[in-house]
Design a protein around this motif. Structure first.
Motif, PDB file in Angstrom:
ATOM      1  N   THR A  34      59.449  -7.319  -1.436  1.00 49.89           N
ATOM      2  CA  THR A  34      58.886  -7.844  -2.660  1.00 49.89           C
ATOM      3  C   THR A  34      57.442  -7.719  -2.353  1.00 49.89           C
ATOM      4  O   THR A  34      56.494  -7.343  -3.326  1.00 49.89           O
ATOM      5  N   ALA A  35      56.687  -8.081  -1.482  1.00 57.45           N
ATOM      6  CA  ALA A  35      55.183  -8.150  -1.247  1.00 57.45           C
ATOM      7  C   ALA A  35      54.860  -6.734  -1.104  1.00 57.45           C
ATOM      8  O   ALA A  35      53.480  -6.210  -1.905  1.00 57.45           O
ATOM      9  N   ALA A  36      55.602  -5.415  -1.067  1.00 58.92           N
ATOM     10  CA  ALA A  36      55.112  -4.220  -0.920  1.00 58.92           C
ATOM     11  C   ALA A  36      55.090  -3.667  -2.553  1.00 58.92           C
ATOM     12  O   ALA A  36      54.111  -2.975  -2.739  1.00 58.92           O
ATOM     13  N   MET A  37      55.955  -4.166  -3.126  1.00 59.41           N
ATOM     14  CA  MET A  37      56.072  -3.838  -4.607  1.00 59.41           C
ATOM     15  C   MET A  37      54.905  -4.628  -5.396  1.00 59.41           C
ATOM     16  O   MET A  37      53.999  -3.750  -5.920  1.00 59.41           O
ATOM     17  N   GLY A  42      48.975  -4.317  -7.211  1.00 56.90           N
ATOM     18  CA  GLY A  42      47.733  -5.251  -7.215  1.00 56.90           C
ATOM     19  C   GLY A  42      46.631  -4.393  -7.366  1.00 56.90           C
ATOM     20  O   GLY A  42      45.653  -5.062  -7.513  1.00 56.90           O
ATOM     21  N   ASP A  43      46.640  -3.115  -7.239  1.00 55.78           N
ATOM     22  CA  ASP A  43      45.227  -2.479  -7.605  1.00 55.78           C
ATOM     23  C   ASP A  43      45.449  -1.913  -9.312  1.00 55.78           C
ATOM     24  O   ASP A  43      46.413  -1.613  -9.580  1.00 55.78           O
ATOM     25  N   PRO A  44      44.221  -2.082  -9.925  1.00 55.97           N
ATOM     26  CA  PRO A  44      44.182  -1.908 -11.083  1.00 55.97           C
ATOM     27  C   PRO A  44      44.526  -0.296 -11.700  1.00 55.97           C
ATOM     28  O   PRO A  44      45.136  -0.030 -12.658  1.00 55.97           O
ATOM     29  N   VAL A  45      44.162   0.531 -10.868  1.00 58.11           N
ATOM     30  CA  VAL A  45      44.611   1.983 -10.984  1.00 58.11           C
ATOM     31  C   VAL A  45      45.896   2.327 -10.966  1.00 58.11           C
ATOM     32  O   VAL A  45      46.523   2.799 -11.903  1.00 58.11           O
ATOM     33  N   ARG A  46      46.515   1.716  -9.903  1.00 56.99           N
ATOM     34  CA  ARG A  46      47.765   1.952  -9.708  1.00 56.99           C
ATOM     35  C   ARG A  46      48.703   1.059 -11.052  1.00 56.99           C
ATOM     36  O   ARG A  46      49.645   1.783 -11.553  1.00 56.99           O
ATOM     37  N   LEU A  47      48.243  -0.061 -11.075  1.00 57.72           N
ATOM     38  CA  LEU A  47      48.934  -0.764 -12.404  1.00 57.72           C
ATOM     39  C   LEU A  47      48.937  -0.091 -13.650  1.00 57.72           C
ATOM     40  O   LEU A  47      49.816  -0.038 -14.562  1.00 57.72           O
ATOM     41  N   ARG A  48      47.720   0.683 -13.697  1.00 59.76           N
ATOM     42  CA  ARG A  48      47.560   1.338 -15.037  1.00 59.76           C
ATOM     43  C   ARG A  48      48.643   2.719 -15.060  1.00 59.76           C
ATOM     44  O   ARG A  48      49.130   2.988 -16.033  1.00 59.76           O
ATOM     45  N   LEU A  49      48.468   3.295 -13.762  1.00 58.19           N
ATOM     46  CA  LEU A  49      49.409   4.530 -13.730  1.00 58.19           C
ATOM     47  C   LEU A  49      51.043   4.155 -13.823  1.00 58.19           C
ATOM     48  O   LEU A  49      51.546   5.018 -14.671  1.00 58.19           O
ATOM     49  N   PHE A  50      51.213   3.107 -13.356  1.00 61.06           N
ATOM     50  CA  PHE A  50      52.708   2.464 -13.271  1.00 61.06           C
ATOM     51  C   PHE A  50      53.354   2.448 -14.902  1.00 61.06           C
ATOM     52  O   PHE A  50      53.882   2.869 -15.560  1.00 61.06           O
ATOM     53  N   SER A  51      51.794   1.605 -15.739  1.00 62.04           N
ATOM     54  CA  SER A  51      52.436   1.359 -17.182  1.00 62.04           C
ATOM     55  C   SER A  51      52.311   2.615 -17.723  1.00 62.04           C
ATOM     56  O   SER A  51      53.086   2.646 -18.980  1.00 62.04           O
ATOM     57  N   LEU A  52      51.449   3.596 -17.648  1.00 65.74           N
ATOM     58  CA  LEU A  52      51.464   4.762 -18.278  1.00 65.74           C
ATOM     59  C   LEU A  52      52.752   5.555 -18.120  1.00 65.74           C
ATOM     60  O   LEU A  52      53.380   6.278 -19.237  1.00 65.74           O
TER      61      LEU A  52
END
Length: 118
Positions: A34-37, A42-52
C-alpha cells in the motif's frame, strides 16, 4: 508485413492488495504494498499522469497524448515507469508508441481500501 510486436498485458496484483483500512489493521506485507502505491501517487507529476491515463477516452492513453505535463519526455518516462512498478499502470507497445492503462481492478481496490464502514 509489419514488424509491429504486441507485448502481452500483465495485470498488476493490486486488486488483492488490502482489505478496507476500517476492517482490520494491515499486515506488514500489505502495508509495504500500500505504501508503494501511495508513494507512487505522492508526486504531483505522477498523480497527474495517472489521472490523465485513468480519465482518457477508451480507458487507455498513448504516451504521445499525455506527455505534456510540464516536464521533459525522459522525466515523463521515468514517472510512468514508477507508476508501473507500483502496479498502478500497465502498458503495451504498438509500433513506436506505448499505450498505458489503469486496470479497473486497481481503481476498485484503491476505492475499497479507503472505504469507510458506514
Amino acid at each position: 508485413m509489419s514488424n509491429v510486436r504486441v507485448l502481452p498485458v500483465l495485470e498488476p496484483d493490486v486488486a488483492t492488495c488490502c482489505p478496507p483500512m476500517t476492517e482490520r489493521a494491515l499486515t506488514a506485507e500489505e502495508a509495504v504494498r500500500t505504501a508503494a502505491m501511495f508513494k507512487a501517487l505522492g508526486d504531483p507529476v505522477r498523480l497527474r499522469l495517472f489521472s490523465l491515463v485513468a480519465s482518457h477516452e477508451g480507458g487507455e492513453a498513448c504516451v504521445c497524448d499525455i506527455s505534456d505535463v510540464g516536464v521533459s519526455q525522459p522525466t515523463v518516462s521515468h514517472h510512468l515507469k514508477k507508476l508501473k512498478e507500483a502496479g498502478l499502470l500497465s502498458s503495451e507497445r504498438r509500433g513506436t508508441w506505448v499505450y498505458y492503462r489503469v486496470q479497473p481492478a486497481v481503481l476498485a481496490a484503491m476505492g475499497q481500501m479507503l472505504a469507510s464502514r458506514d
